[in-house]
Write a protein that holds these residues in place. Structure first.
Motif, PDB file in Angstrom:
ATOM      1  N   TYR A  17      49.940 -17.286 -33.208  1.00 26.73           N
ATOM      2  CA  TYR A  17      51.329 -17.504 -32.837  1.00 26.73           C
ATOM      3  C   TYR A  17      51.375 -18.385 -31.599  1.00 26.73           C
ATOM      4  CZ  TYR A  17      56.279 -16.639 -31.998  1.00 26.73           C
ATOM      5  OH  TYR A  17      57.622 -16.802 -31.827  1.00 26.73           O
ATOM      6  N   TYR A  19      54.076 -20.249 -28.626  1.00 29.92           N
ATOM      7  CA  TYR A  19      55.382 -20.436 -28.005  1.00 29.92           C
ATOM      8  C   TYR A  19      55.509 -21.888 -27.568  1.00 29.92           C
ATOM      9  CZ  TYR A  19      56.077 -15.357 -27.552  1.00 29.92           C
ATOM     10  OH  TYR A  19      56.253 -14.018 -27.792  1.00 29.92           O
ATOM     11  N   ARG A  20      56.415 -22.621 -28.218  1.00 31.68           N
ATOM     12  CA  ARG A  20      56.672 -24.020 -27.865  1.00 31.68           C
ATOM     13  C   ARG A  20      55.372 -24.828 -27.776  1.00 31.68           C
ATOM     14  NH1 ARG A  20      61.211 -23.139 -23.049  1.00 31.68           N
ATOM     15  NH2 ARG A  20      62.742 -22.063 -24.357  1.00 31.68           N
ATOM     16  N   ALA A  24      49.715 -18.345 -28.059  1.00 31.21           N
ATOM     17  CA  ALA A  24      49.803 -17.004 -27.481  1.00 31.21           C
ATOM     18  C   ALA A  24      48.845 -16.045 -28.170  1.00 31.21           C
ATOM     19  CB  ALA A  24      51.226 -16.476 -27.580  1.00 31.21           C
ATOM     20  N   THR A  50      52.948 -10.205 -27.364  1.00 31.90           N
ATOM     21  CA  THR A  50      53.112 -11.026 -28.576  1.00 31.90           C
ATOM     22  C   THR A  50      52.426 -10.367 -29.767  1.00 31.90           C
ATOM     23  OG1 THR A  50      53.173 -13.034 -27.234  1.00 31.90           O
ATOM     24  CG2 THR A  50      52.734 -13.304 -29.579  1.00 31.90           C
ATOM     25  N   LEU A  59      58.344 -10.569 -34.500  1.00 32.54           N
ATOM     26  CA  LEU A  59      58.013 -11.986 -34.631  1.00 32.54           C
ATOM     27  C   LEU A  59      57.253 -12.198 -35.933  1.00 32.54           C
ATOM     28  CD1 LEU A  59      56.660 -12.831 -31.035  1.00 32.54           C
ATOM     29  CD2 LEU A  59      58.914 -13.397 -31.967  1.00 32.54           C
TER      30      LEU A  59
END
Length: 242
Positions: A17, A19-20, A24, A50, A59
């Motif tokens: 995963y 983030y932007r 993470a 996360t 998520l």
């Protein structure tokens, strides 16, 4: 997709995963059995929160698989993941997210009433868990009247009252004093054992290792190891799959 092991309630494979664009989680895999306490360790920013959010369906991972009771979670729609969280999972964060307009017992009973449990049953269950956490005398109070340590115990009671299959706890003892941390950890452990609740606990608390069956360490979003915790007879016990 590879089917998960039959004895794992929760199983994840190569979770990734970002983030932007910033990673993470990078290829994290693990598994947890029914009633197992699994702790997730690592420095701030290691990916612990996360990981718990991907495992709980909050998520959707960019890559990888999450399975609950041999059923895929990662392919569910957002609405079905929300239903799964409401009916089978529970979440405790480092800050108690209580409804200020409700009394303590109503906050604890809320998951049960959302499932259309009778008010009498929900109230009895709520007060039972409040007693276990030594705050039963506060059942009619409002959250605003309580110090943070007691509000956090209310949040723990609410999570346990719903009898989840899996409880995700993200630094649940962070706002508590040492003595309170020990009691909350003992309560979580006892609940897991007696009610078959699987607990995934992200924590900096070194004392948590005493209550864990197994542990995973994350650094920069990568799993760097699992530490077996001794069972009652002193043997190492670990169900975490690499």
């Amino acid at each position: 997709m590879v089917a998960p092991p039959d004895n794992d309630v929760l199983w994840a494979r190569t979770l990734t995963y970002a983030y932007r664009g910033s990673p993470a989680l990078v290829g994290v895999s693990l598994g947890a059995r029914e009633g197992e306490i699994l702790t997730v360790h690592g420095p701030r920013g290691a990916g612990k929160t996360t990981l718990l959010k991907c495992l709980s369906g909050q998520l959707a991972p960019d890559h990888g698989e999450v399975w609950f009771n041999s059923r895929p979670v990662h392919t569910l729609s957002a609405a079905r993941r929300e239903r799964l969280r409401r009916e089978r999972f529970a979440w405790i964060g480092s800050e108690p997210a209580l409804v200020p307009e409700l009394t303590v017992w109503e906050n604890v009973a809320l998951p049960l009433m959302l499932r259309r449990a009778g008010r009498r049953v929900a109230k009895h269950t709520a007060r039972e868990w409040l007693d276990r956490l030594d705050i039963g005398d506060l059942w009619r109070a409002r959250p605003a009247a309580l110090p943070q340590s007691q509000r956090q115990r209310v949040a723990v009671a609410r999570a346990l009252a719903g009898a989840p299959a899996v409880l995700f706890a993200d630094e649940p003892t962070a706002p508590l004093h040492r003595a309170d941390r020990g009691q909350v950890l003992r309560t979580l452990t006892a609940a897991a054992r007696s009610h078959g609740i699987t607990v995934l606990l992200a924590t900096h608390d070194e004392e948590a290792a005493e209550f864990a069956d197994s542990a995973v360490t994350l650094v920069d979003g990568r799993r760097v190891g699992a530490i077996p915790a001794p069972d009652a007879e002193g043997r190492g016990a670990c169900s975490v799959s690499a």
